[in-house]
Motif scaffolding. Sequence first.
Motif, PDB file in Angstrom:
ATOM      1  N   VAL A 253      -5.665   6.479  -4.133  1.00 41.18           N
ATOM      2  CA  VAL A 253      -4.541   6.195  -4.159  1.00 41.18           C
ATOM      3  C   VAL A 253      -4.767   4.839  -3.310  1.00 41.18           C
ATOM      4  O   VAL A 253      -5.599   4.371  -2.126  1.00 41.18           O
ATOM      5  CB  VAL A 253      -3.799   7.536  -2.624  1.00 41.18           C
ATOM      6  CG1 VAL A 253      -2.839   6.355  -1.739  1.00 41.18           C
ATOM      7  CG2 VAL A 253      -3.739   8.494  -3.150  1.00 41.18           C
ATOM      8  N   SER A 254      -3.634   4.182  -3.056  1.00 37.75           N
ATOM      9  CA  SER A 254      -3.587   2.417  -2.443  1.00 37.75           C
ATOM     10  C   SER A 254      -3.696   2.477  -1.060  1.00 37.75           C
ATOM     11  O   SER A 254      -2.212   3.674  -0.325  1.00 37.75           O
ATOM     12  CB  SER A 254      -3.077   1.851  -3.107  1.00 37.75           C
ATOM     13  OG  SER A 254      -2.008   1.774  -3.067  1.00 37.75           O
ATOM     14  N   VAL A 255      -4.220   2.501   0.304  1.00 36.53           N
ATOM     15  CA  VAL A 255      -4.365   2.655   1.137  1.00 36.53           C
ATOM     16  C   VAL A 255      -5.489   1.820   1.879  1.00 36.53           C
ATOM     17  O   VAL A 255      -6.003   1.310   1.824  1.00 36.53           O
ATOM     18  CB  VAL A 255      -5.404   4.120   1.761  1.00 36.53           C
ATOM     19  CG1 VAL A 255      -6.311   4.301   0.957  1.00 36.53           C
ATOM     20  CG2 VAL A 255      -5.319   4.377   2.839  1.00 36.53           C
TER      21      VAL A 255
ATOM     22  N   HIS B 101      -2.786  16.624   2.325  1.00 38.93           N
ATOM     23  CA  HIS B 101      -1.198  17.004   2.445  1.00 38.93           C
ATOM     24  C   HIS B 101      -0.465  16.276   1.831  1.00 38.93           C
ATOM     25  O   HIS B 101       0.767  15.440   1.462  1.00 38.93           O
ATOM     26  CB  HIS B 101      -0.851  17.325   3.313  1.00 38.93           C
ATOM     27  CG  HIS B 101      -1.168  18.776   3.869  1.00 38.93           C
ATOM     28  ND1 HIS B 101      -0.200  19.938   3.352  1.00 38.93           N
ATOM     29  CD2 HIS B 101      -2.201  19.563   4.242  1.00 38.93           C
ATOM     30  CE1 HIS B 101      -0.510  21.113   3.711  1.00 38.93           C
ATOM     31  NE2 HIS B 101      -1.626  21.008   4.202  1.00 38.93           N
ATOM     32  N   ALA B 102      -1.165  14.656   2.187  1.00 39.85           N
ATOM     33  CA  ALA B 102      -0.473  13.433   1.900  1.00 39.85           C
ATOM     34  C   ALA B 102      -0.437  13.679   0.120  1.00 39.85           C
ATOM     35  O   ALA B 102       0.582  13.048  -0.189  1.00 39.85           O
ATOM     36  CB  ALA B 102      -1.766  12.029   3.292  1.00 39.85           C
TER      37      ALA B 102
ATOM     38  N   LEU C 126       2.973  12.407  -1.623  1.00 41.98           N
ATOM     39  CA  LEU C 126       3.247  11.411  -2.223  1.00 41.98           C
ATOM     40  C   LEU C 126       3.609  12.118  -3.780  1.00 41.98           C
ATOM     41  O   LEU C 126       4.275  11.299  -4.575  1.00 41.98           O
ATOM     42  CB  LEU C 126       1.746  10.298  -2.847  1.00 41.98           C
ATOM     43  CG  LEU C 126       1.214   9.995  -1.289  1.00 41.98           C
ATOM     44  CD1 LEU C 126      -0.783   8.894  -1.496  1.00 41.98           C
ATOM     45  CD2 LEU C 126       2.055   8.350  -0.694  1.00 41.98           C
ATOM     46  N   SER C 127       2.997  12.773  -4.391  1.00 42.13           N
ATOM     47  CA  SER C 127       3.017  13.143  -5.795  1.00 42.13           C
ATOM     48  C   SER C 127       4.980  13.872  -5.445  1.00 42.13           C
ATOM     49  O   SER C 127       4.789  14.130  -6.968  1.00 42.13           O
ATOM     50  CB  SER C 127       1.993  13.434  -6.613  1.00 42.13           C
ATOM     51  OG  SER C 127       2.206  15.481  -6.451  1.00 42.13           O
TER      52      SER C 127
ATOM     53  N   PHE D 204       1.083  -1.170  -0.318  1.00 38.26           N
ATOM     54  CA  PHE D 204      -0.172  -0.346   0.161  1.00 38.26           C
ATOM     55  C   PHE D 204       0.927   1.496  -0.006  1.00 38.26           C
ATOM     56  O   PHE D 204       1.595   1.629   0.991  1.00 38.26           O
ATOM     57  CB  PHE D 204      -1.189  -0.143   1.194  1.00 38.26           C
ATOM     58  CG  PHE D 204      -1.665  -1.605   1.340  1.00 38.26           C
ATOM     59  CD1 PHE D 204      -3.243  -1.383   0.854  1.00 38.26           C
ATOM     60  CD2 PHE D 204      -1.303  -2.191   1.836  1.00 38.26           C
ATOM     61  CE1 PHE D 204      -3.353  -2.055   1.035  1.00 38.26           C
ATOM     62  CE2 PHE D 204      -2.104  -3.157   2.251  1.00 38.26           C
ATOM     63  CZ  PHE D 204      -3.936  -3.560   1.547  1.00 38.26           C
ATOM     64  N   GLU D 205       0.515   2.555  -0.728  1.00 42.33           N
ATOM     65  CA  GLU D 205       0.859   3.514  -0.305  1.00 42.33           C
ATOM     66  C   GLU D 205       0.998   4.695   0.680  1.00 42.33           C
ATOM     67  O   GLU D 205       2.025   5.184   0.940  1.00 42.33           O
ATOM     68  CB  GLU D 205       0.946   4.271  -1.296  1.00 42.33           C
ATOM     69  CG  GLU D 205       0.840   4.276  -3.411  1.00 42.33           C
ATOM     70  CD  GLU D 205       0.515   5.157  -3.825  1.00 42.33           C
ATOM     71  OE1 GLU D 205       1.161   5.853  -4.465  1.00 42.33           O
ATOM     72  OE2 GLU D 205      -0.674   5.032  -4.157  1.00 42.33           O
ATOM     73  N   VAL D 206      -0.522   4.107   1.477  1.00 41.50           N
ATOM     74  CA  VAL D 206      -0.278   4.972   2.689  1.00 41.50           C
ATOM     75  C   VAL D 206      -0.912   3.707   3.454  1.00 41.50           C
ATOM     76  O   VAL D 206      -2.198   3.516   3.524  1.00 41.50           O
ATOM     77  CB  VAL D 206      -1.445   6.563   2.648  1.00 41.50           C
ATOM     78  CG1 VAL D 206      -1.526   6.883   4.015  1.00 41.50           C
ATOM     79  CG2 VAL D 206      -0.279   7.083   1.418  1.00 41.50           C
ATOM     80  N   ALA D 207      -0.930   3.712   5.302  1.00 40.06           N
ATOM     81  CA  ALA D 207      -1.585   3.740   5.502  1.00 40.06           C
ATOM     82  C   ALA D 207      -2.212   4.070   7.031  1.00 40.06           C
ATOM     83  O   ALA D 207      -1.475   5.600   7.355  1.00 40.06           O
ATOM     84  CB  ALA D 207      -0.868   2.449   7.099  1.00 40.06           C
TER      85      ALA D 207
END
Length: 396
Positions: free
Chosen positions: A28-30, A307-308, A312-313, A5-8
């Motif tokens: 986003v994959s979260v 902001h996340a 990420l970008s 995942f990109e974000v937890a």
Amino acid sequence: MKESFEVAVVGAGPAGSIAALSLARAGVSVVILDKQHFPRDKVCGDVLMPDAIGLLRQLRLWEDVRTRGHFMEFARIFAPDATCVDLAGGFHTIPRTDLDALLVKKAVEAGATLISGAAANDFRATASAAHLGYLENGDRKEIRVRMALLACGAHAKTLGRFGVSPRETPSAIAMRTYYRLRENLDDTRLFFWFERAVLPGYGWIFPLGNGLFNIGVGLFQDAGQTGQNLRQVLNSFLAQCEVPREMIRGGTRLAPFKGAPLRTGLTGAEPSRDRLLVCGESIGATYSMSGEGIGKAMETANIAAEHALAALSSGKMAARDLARYDRDLERRFRELFASYRKGQYWLGRPAVCNLVFGRARTSSWVRSMLEGIIAESRDPTELLSPYGLLKALVLR
Ligand SMILES: Cc1cc2nc3c(=O)[nH]c(=O)nc-3n(C[C@H](O)[C@H](O)[C@H](O)COP(=O)(O)OP(=O)(O)OC[C@H]3O[C@@H](n4cnc5c(N)ncnc54)[C@H](O)[C@@H]3O)c2cc1C
């Protein structure tokens, strides 16, 4: 389960679910982890204030929430001298068991993966990734992500494990239970009591519809209300205060008394560090004076998600880059939270309380100020300050 995942997101209360939903909607994959299984109870007054309703509308979630809860136009406030006034606002009650289960379901429908029964207990950021350790059914597991969002509410131990320099003690504590009360009882308004013995805290009876009521009391430890037994305060509020005593007569208590801490005043933890953003009650996004936090938990989560996305970008996730989020929070909310803190100081004085709510019965200026504070179109210090109180005495 997907492997990477990109974000937890840690915590699936209103803040965590909204953060996960916003990120998932943006593609986003979260993954969202919560130590509990849903539906789960959360000690709360179960009221959505206008700010919460506004955010739910903005995110196209309001219709689903509206159809599950109980909407009321008014709040009735009792001053220490027992005068009372009805204030218009637009309030919605929904048990947190239902609200939180619905919001996390919406996040999952948007594409987030939920791991429930997973207690996060370790966070490490390196130059290339963030590592989140958690316990699931006694097994230690780890996820590697690009960054994490922490939305663990007032859980100071978890905040400590994430290294965001949390204050150990909560700002307030509150306790509630559920009652079924007699059929003909007024369920068209929220009821608040600013009782002398409880100020600057207050007692409440909030209708949930169908004869159900959320009943509780809250005390602000950061305003000096320490060392009191909350259960005793609630019991004596219900036994000695005439209107609530009459309201609960013949009713059946349906649940145990449960208490929980609150973190208020937009203080008590750092909002960011390397590869980590913190939102909701974890950063104290609950108001002093009222103890409402669902709205600002969701708002700060939505901002954290923005902001996340930017981080990420750009690939820039060091503490110095994410500090933009801290500055954004300061710019949007610092003054507002400070005003609630000042308001708490003034409203905590019985004479001021009597003056404000007494004058709201006859002065349309005072009433419009109070209704404006509820709607967040007015700053609390416009009324709750020496100059504001002087105006309250003379303006009609
Ligand atoms: C008695 C009481 C009455 C209240 N009444 C109201 C009200 O009527 N209206 C209002 O607006 N606000 C009210 N509040 C405040 C409101 O409850 C909070 O502001 C709100 O719940 C904050 O949302 P959150 O998502 O930040 O945190 P929470 O709702 O606390 O969610 C945090 C989540 O994180 C999870 N978690 C914690 N640690 C970990 C971990 N280590 N790993 C995984 N998961 C973890 C928890 O299980 C939980 O699901 C009240 C509070 C209390 C105590």
